[in-house]
Design an enzyme around this catalytic site. Structure first.
Site, short mmCIF file in Angstrom:
data_model
loop_
_atom_site.label_atom_id
_atom_site.label_comp_id
_atom_site.label_asym_id
_atom_site.label_seq_id
_atom_site.Cartn_x
_atom_site.Cartn_y
_atom_site.Cartn_z
N ARG A 1 3.13 10.93 -1.31
CA ARG A 1 3.31 9.40 -1.76
C ARG A 1 4.15 9.24 -3.18
O ARG A 1 4.00 8.15 -3.82
CB ARG A 1 2.19 8.42 -1.94
CG ARG A 1 1.19 8.57 -0.62
CD ARG A 1 1.97 8.00 0.47
NE ARG A 1 1.22 8.13 1.82
CZ ARG A 1 1.36 9.17 2.77
NH1 ARG A 1 2.30 10.31 2.29
NH2 ARG A 1 0.62 9.27 3.77
N SER B 1 -2.46 0.25 3.58
CA SER B 1 -3.28 1.12 2.66
C SER B 1 -3.13 0.83 1.21
O SER B 1 -2.36 1.05 0.82
CB SER B 1 -3.33 2.35 3.02
OG SER B 1 -3.53 2.79 4.44
N GLU C 1 -1.89 2.15 -3.79
CA GLU C 1 -0.55 2.55 -3.25
C GLU C 1 0.79 1.40 -3.51
O GLU C 1 1.86 1.92 -3.86
CB GLU C 1 -0.51 2.70 -1.64
CG GLU C 1 -1.06 4.02 -1.41
CD GLU C 1 -0.75 4.47 0.10
OE1 GLU C 1 0.34 4.08 0.58
OE2 GLU C 1 -1.41 5.13 0.82
#
Length: 348
Positions: A164, A241, A342
């Protein structure tokens, strides 16, 4: 390119919170991106590059610089040896590109079906799902360097992809504006069915699922978790998310297992790089007192997935951040693990 003033940003995000942009512009060409950068440089303004708005939390006071929405269109294909190269404009909708690849029977992004947002945002977060991530297929990223306004092409190694993350959201945050991304996909290759949810979905099938069947399965699974943007579904007013799955050292994982065992629990986990273990952030959230459907004021958790913080109507960014902090503090208190968010936060 038209420069607008005091443009509301909430409607341009999937979370639907936040104040206005002091200045706003939409760039459909490289020249217009340069024009936007010149506008900020000449006036000493901050710049934020907006893609699909799906991974974003905007402060209630908005953003006092220029929000530049990069809407460069186009999908070009060319065959090269045993692969097909797709060069895609940063403004293209991510799932539209995935659908195009599937129609062309090219494998490599089928498990990334249904992810909201733009192609230009994909390398920034190194988006991933169900056993694939874009770092596996990116061949090149074309960028405009804000230091000298020159166009450059970065190879995958130069992008510094990890879980990520990339240079675009870490070491070189704010330096590059992504213009095009080139993906190298495999024509005629089999779909990747490695993730537990996909294996469960296809259990009992007699043949090998096609790319199209895999795409359909992924979209159905995402929809069941409110991770597919569905008009009218209140659980979809989210940034997806909200927390990354923690990647733990062997020592950290052993400590977590011991704490879970003391409660008669087992932690869902997966292998990561080297000896590291990736554990489920959703499991940590749910076993810290925040069940699906949890609500407080105008915010809460999705009824379908504990990782999605949702706007239940008229929520403010302050409320979103307060719930984020509450979850992080509780998980840290019980399990000794810090959950990293995130989404990108702007204007805070």
């Amino acid at each position: 390119m038209q420069i607008q003033e005091n443009v509301p940003l909430a409607p341009l995000t999937t979370l639907k919170v936040g104040g206005p942009a002091r200045y706003f512009a939409e760039a459909r060409t490289t020249a217009e991106v340069r024009s936007g950068l010149s506008f900020t440089r000449d006036r000493g303004l901050d710049l934020f590059v907006l893609g699909g708005g799906s991974n974003l939390v905007v402060s209630d006071s908005g953003f006092q610089g220029l929000v530049l929405r990069v809407s460069i269109p186009g999908i070009e294909e060319r065959a090269e040896k045993d692969r097909v190269l797709f060069t895609v404009g940063a403004g293209e909708e991510w799932d539209r590109f995935v659908a195009r690849a599937i129609v062309r029977n090219c494998a490599g992004v089928e498990c990334l079906s249904g992810i909201p947002g733009s192609v230009g945002g994909a390398p920034v977060q190194n988006i991933g799902a169900y056993g694939q991530e874009v770092a596996h297929t990116i061949a090149a990223v074309e960028v405009l360097d804000q230091r000298d306004f020159e166009v450059r092409e970065l190879c995958p190694e130069a992008c510094g992809f990890s879980y990520r993350t990339s240079i675009f959201n870490t070491t070189e945050r704010g330096r590059y504006v992504i213009l095009h991304v080139t993906y190298a996909l495999k024509p005629g290759a089999k779909a990747r069915i490695e993730y537990a949810d996909l294996k469960k979905y296809f259990a009992g099938w007699s043949g090998t699922p096609t790319l199209a069947e895999t795409r359909d399965a992924v979209r159905r699974i995402r929809a069941s978790k409110a991770m597919l943007i569905t008009p009218g579904d209140p659980d979809c007013r989210s940034a997806g998310s909200f927390f990354k799955n923690p990647v733990l050292t062997p020592e950290q994982f052993a400590d977590l297992k011991q704490k879970a065992a003391a409660k008669g629990l087992q932690v869902p986990n997966y292998p990561a790089l080297e000896e590291l273990r990736k554990v489920s952030a959703a499991w940590l959230v749910e076993h810290s007192g925040f069940s699906r459907g949890y609500a407080t004021g105008h915010v809460g958790l999705s009824r379908k997935h504990a990782l999605a913080i949702v706007n239940r109507g008229d929520a403010t960014a302050v409320e979103i951040v307060a719930l984020k902090d509450q979850i992080q503090n509780r998980v840290d208190e019980i399990w000794g693990i810090h959950l990293d968010p995130e989404p990108v936060f702007i204007g805070f």
